[in-house]
Write an enzyme that holds these catalytic residues in place. Structure first.
Site, mmCIF file in Angstrom:
data_model
loop_
_atom_site.group_PDB
_atom_site.id
_atom_site.type_symbol
_atom_site.label_atom_id
_atom_site.label_comp_id
_atom_site.label_asym_id
_atom_site.label_seq_id
_atom_site.Cartn_x
_atom_site.Cartn_y
_atom_site.Cartn_z
ATOM 1 N N GLU A 43 52.482 38.864 35.999
ATOM 2 C CA GLU A 43 53.541 37.839 35.997
ATOM 3 C C GLU A 43 52.875 36.465 35.996
ATOM 4 O OE1 GLU A 43 56.010 38.574 39.401
ATOM 5 O OE2 GLU A 43 56.547 40.589 38.686
ATOM 6 N N PRO A 44 53.640 35.428 35.689
ATOM 7 C CA PRO A 44 53.028 34.098 35.701
ATOM 8 C C PRO A 44 52.351 33.791 37.050
ATOM 9 C CG PRO A 44 55.200 34.015 34.688
ATOM 10 C CD PRO A 44 55.037 35.412 35.203
ATOM 11 N N GLY A 45 52.866 34.343 38.158
ATOM 12 C CA GLY A 45 52.255 34.063 39.477
ATOM 13 C C GLY A 45 51.523 35.250 40.070
ATOM 14 N N GLY B 209 48.460 37.900 38.818
ATOM 15 C CA GLY B 209 47.541 38.526 37.870
ATOM 16 C C GLY B 209 46.649 39.495 38.623
ATOM 17 N N GLY C 44 23.181 31.306 14.039
ATOM 18 C CA GLY C 44 23.088 29.840 14.008
ATOM 19 C C GLY C 44 24.288 29.236 13.310
ATOM 20 N N GLU D 57 42.880 44.409 32.678
ATOM 21 C CA GLU D 57 42.701 45.554 33.601
ATOM 22 C C GLU D 57 41.816 45.205 34.803
ATOM 23 O OE1 GLU D 57 45.328 47.639 32.190
ATOM 24 O OE2 GLU D 57 44.015 48.975 33.301
ATOM 25 N N GLN E 220 35.124 39.829 38.214
ATOM 26 C CA GLN E 220 35.000 39.316 39.585
ATOM 27 C C GLN E 220 35.725 40.237 40.573
ATOM 28 O OE1 GLN E 220 33.426 36.342 40.813
ATOM 29 N NE2 GLN E 220 33.905 37.427 42.698
HETATM 30 C C1 LIG Z 1 44.341 39.973 26.144
HETATM 31 C C2 LIG Z 1 45.066 40.312 27.404
HETATM 32 C C3 LIG Z 1 45.881 41.441 27.456
HETATM 33 C C4 LIG Z 1 46.591 41.774 28.618
HETATM 34 N N1 LIG Z 1 47.416 42.865 28.609
HETATM 35 C C5 LIG Z 1 48.197 43.122 29.706
HETATM 36 C C6 LIG Z 1 49.170 44.169 29.684
HETATM 37 O O1 LIG Z 1 49.324 44.891 28.685
HETATM 38 N N2 LIG Z 1 49.960 44.348 30.776
HETATM 39 C C7 LIG Z 1 49.819 43.580 31.904
HETATM 40 O O2 LIG Z 1 50.542 43.798 32.880
HETATM 41 N N3 LIG Z 1 48.897 42.574 31.945
HETATM 42 C C8 LIG Z 1 48.098 42.314 30.875
HETATM 43 N N4 LIG Z 1 47.188 41.278 30.896
HETATM 44 C C9 LIG Z 1 47.073 40.460 32.089
HETATM 45 C C10 LIG Z 1 45.780 40.715 32.848
HETATM 46 O O3 LIG Z 1 45.846 41.944 33.530
HETATM 47 C C11 LIG Z 1 45.546 39.520 33.789
HETATM 48 O O4 LIG Z 1 45.223 38.410 32.970
HETATM 49 C C12 LIG Z 1 44.421 39.791 34.757
HETATM 50 O O5 LIG Z 1 44.840 40.720 35.737
HETATM 51 C C13 LIG Z 1 43.963 38.513 35.475
HETATM 52 O O6 LIG Z 1 45.046 37.810 36.000
HETATM 53 P P1 LIG Z 1 45.209 36.243 35.725
HETATM 54 O O7 LIG Z 1 44.996 36.019 34.277
HETATM 55 O O8 LIG Z 1 46.495 35.809 36.320
HETATM 56 O O9 LIG Z 1 44.015 35.545 36.478
HETATM 57 P P2 LIG Z 1 43.919 35.236 38.045
HETATM 58 O O10 LIG Z 1 44.260 36.430 38.840
HETATM 59 O O11 LIG Z 1 44.684 33.983 38.315
HETATM 60 O O12 LIG Z 1 42.368 34.958 38.179
HETATM 61 C C14 LIG Z 1 41.750 33.746 37.746
HETATM 62 C C15 LIG Z 1 40.282 33.779 38.160
HETATM 63 O O13 LIG Z 1 40.164 33.897 39.601
HETATM 64 C C16 LIG Z 1 39.388 35.034 39.945
HETATM 65 N N5 LIG Z 1 39.931 35.659 41.161
HETATM 66 C C17 LIG Z 1 41.186 36.121 41.340
HETATM 67 N N6 LIG Z 1 41.320 36.619 42.609
HETATM 68 C C18 LIG Z 1 40.121 36.471 43.206
HETATM 69 C C19 LIG Z 1 39.628 36.773 44.511
HETATM 70 N N7 LIG Z 1 40.380 37.380 45.437
HETATM 71 N N8 LIG Z 1 38.340 36.443 44.794
HETATM 72 C C20 LIG Z 1 37.544 35.852 43.869
HETATM 73 N N9 LIG Z 1 37.962 35.525 42.613
HETATM 74 C C21 LIG Z 1 39.220 35.834 42.297
HETATM 75 C C22 LIG Z 1 39.486 35.984 38.761
HETATM 76 O O14 LIG Z 1 38.366 36.833 38.671
HETATM 77 C C23 LIG Z 1 39.548 34.997 37.575
HETATM 78 O O15 LIG Z 1 38.258 34.621 37.224
HETATM 79 C C24 LIG Z 1 46.465 40.953 29.769
HETATM 80 C C25 LIG Z 1 45.622 39.820 29.725
HETATM 81 C C26 LIG Z 1 44.935 39.499 28.578
HETATM 82 C C27 LIG Z 1 44.040 38.275 28.565
#
Ligand SMILES: Cc1cc2nc3c(=O)[nH]c(=O)nc-3n(C[C@H](O)[C@H](O)[C@H](O)COP(=O)(O)OP(=O)(O)OC[C@H]3O[C@@H](n4cnc5c(N)ncnc54)[C@H](O)[C@@H]3O)c2cc1C
Length: 400
Positions: free
Chosen positions: A144-146, A148, A356, A380, A384
């Site tokens: 979700e937007p909030g 991940g 290059g 997935e 990190q």
């Molecule tokens: C190409 C693509 C396909 C996808 N497909 C799907 C799908 O089919 N279904 C679905 O449900 N989702 C999907 N996703 C979503 C994906 O699972 C999330 O992007 C992922 O879980 C990371 O969440 P976020 O992008 O909100 O990053 P955030 O959770 O906001 O993380 C941002 C950064 O903070 C770091 N971080 C987060 N928590 C911690 C912590 N506790 N300690 C230290 N560092 C931390 C992370 O490693 C990352 O570097 C997809 C994403 C992409 C890019």
């Protein structure tokens, strides 16, 4: 650990190689150039059905209750096993990972249905994927937007209303969602309960309240759609609660989600190996063509990449082998997921360095692979987050 694969899987691999060069890669390059996913009515998807792809790996109701394969150490990878799926996923990603994810099939929605779904739910939602008469897709929506990495923070709500549930919320980045027959959506019945409050529902296409589909722009992997959508007072029948109430009474909801990630992480990891292999082959071809192979430092770095990719593949196989034998694989799945995308990124980066200015122009396959591979560290569970899981396990702290 048996690393051999059966004849049926070998045959499937040959089939993928046959269409890899002529179809999968050109379609991926085309989608990348146009900046939009391959449309669902593309004739390629029909062709895939004809060669036996785009199906569920559910063995059908006669095979209940076992979804796995016999747990003998000597059993080679068989069709439907995690190892067989890994072989196919790596090969498809070698040709184009974006196209591989665009393939018809139940997608990431299948593992939770297999591990948590009732027989009736498998019949209703996986049954149509056994002998599909047209390309069909399933989708999986957790993010979700909030929420991940912190999946416990999902805010999509599910409220009971008679023999239905009312769902409200926003989901993002769900693969193939706008073309799917159904989307497996994770929601919460009470956000204050954290993971205990999680429930998984099947939302069928055309359910009133499911909409606002927006296909996101991505830096790579453009051949498949990553889609945001909303659920507004979406009425879902009881029968679509995955596993039924009883499953959650056993406090198995969140565990179900995690189990499916443990099944899919090695799969995503091995897809990174496939992209890395493609980058290595392209780099080798370029280096050969431009007389770079005489330079020891070039040879050394190419070989380091090959070694890393092989080691990463073995980690993926180990995690899949454990899954095939119904053994816990949390750490192994995380190891595979933390390692493979990093090595694959190294492969693509090395390619960019060797090329290059040719790479910098932006019309070489290496440059596309360089953009494609980055997301593999994010999807997935980020690298990190995998490192956090493994480190907590090492010092025997409970999972957060
Ligand atoms: C190409 C693509 C396909 C996808 N497909 C799907 C799908 O089919 N279904 C679905 O449900 N989702 C999907 N996703 C979503 C994906 O699972 C999330 O992007 C992922 O879980 C990371 O969440 P976020 O992008 O909100 O990053 P955030 O959770 O906001 O993380 C941002 C950064 O903070 C770091 N971080 C987060 N928590 C911690 C912590 N506790 N300690 C230290 N560092 C931390 C992370 O490693 C990352 O570097 C997809 C994403 C992409 C890019």
């Amino acid at each position: 650990m048996n690393l051999s694969i059966d004849e049926a899987t070998q045959k499937r691999l040959s089939g993928i190689r046959a269409i890899g060069e002529s179809q999968i890669r050109p379609i991926g390059l085309d989608a990348d150039r146009l900046g939009r996913p391959t449309p669902p009515d593309h004739e390629f998807f029909g062709l895939l059905l004809k060669v036996g792809l785009g199906r569920s790996r559910w063995a059908g109701e006669n095979a209940e209750p076992s979804d796995g394969e016999a747990s003998k150490e000597s059993t080679p990878a068989r069709p439907g096993s995690s190892r067989s799926m890994l072989c196919i996923a790596e090969e498809m990603s070698y040709w184009d990972r974006g196209v591989a994810v665009s393939f018809p099939g139940p997608g990431l929605g299948e593992p939770p249905l297999l591990s948590m779904g009732t027989l009736d739910q498998k019949r209703r939602f996986l049954g149509p994927f056994l002998q599909p008469e047209r390309p069909r897709w399933g989708s999986f929506a957790m993010t979700e937007p909030g929420a991940g990495s912190d999946v416990a923070a999902i805010a999509t709500s599910a409220r009971k209303d008679g023999d239905h549930w009312i769902l409200n919320g926003d989901k993002s980045f769900a693969a193939n969602a706008s073309r799917a027959d159904w989307i497996l959506v994770w929601a919460t019945i009470d956000a204050s309960q954290g993971r205990e409050g999680h429930r998984a529902f099947i939302i069928e296409r055309d359910t009133p309240g499911l909409g606002d589909f927006v296909i996101e722009r991505k830096m790579g992997l453009k051949a498949y759609e990553s889609t945001s959508f909303t659920l507004r007072d979406c009425r879902v029948p009881d029968e679509n609660l995955i596993g039924g109430e009883e499953h959650y009474a056993r406090r198995a909801g969140f565990k179900g989600a995690m189990r499916s990630f443990n099944a899919t992480r090695p799969l995503v990891a091995v897809m990174a190996v496939g992209i890395g292999r493609a980058a290595l082959d392209e780099s080798l071809a370029f280096a050969r063509e431009h007389d770079l192979l005489g330079l020891p430092r070039v040879r050394d770095r190419l070989e380091r990449v090959r070694r890393g990719l092989r080691a990463a593949r073995l980690l993926c196989w180990r995690a899949a082998w454990l899954a095939d034998h119904s053994q816990p694989n949390i750490v192994e799945a995380s190891m595979a997921k933390a390692t493979a995308p990093t090595v694959a990124l190294e492969a693509a980066s090395l390619g960019m360095e060797l090329l290059g200015e040719v790479g910098a122009r932006g019309d070489h396959l290496i440059e596309k692979l360089f953009r494609d591979v980055k997301a593999m560290d994010i999807v997935e569970g980020t690298g990190q987050v995998q490192r956090i899981v493994m480190a907590r396990h090492l010092v025997q702290l409970p999972r957060e």
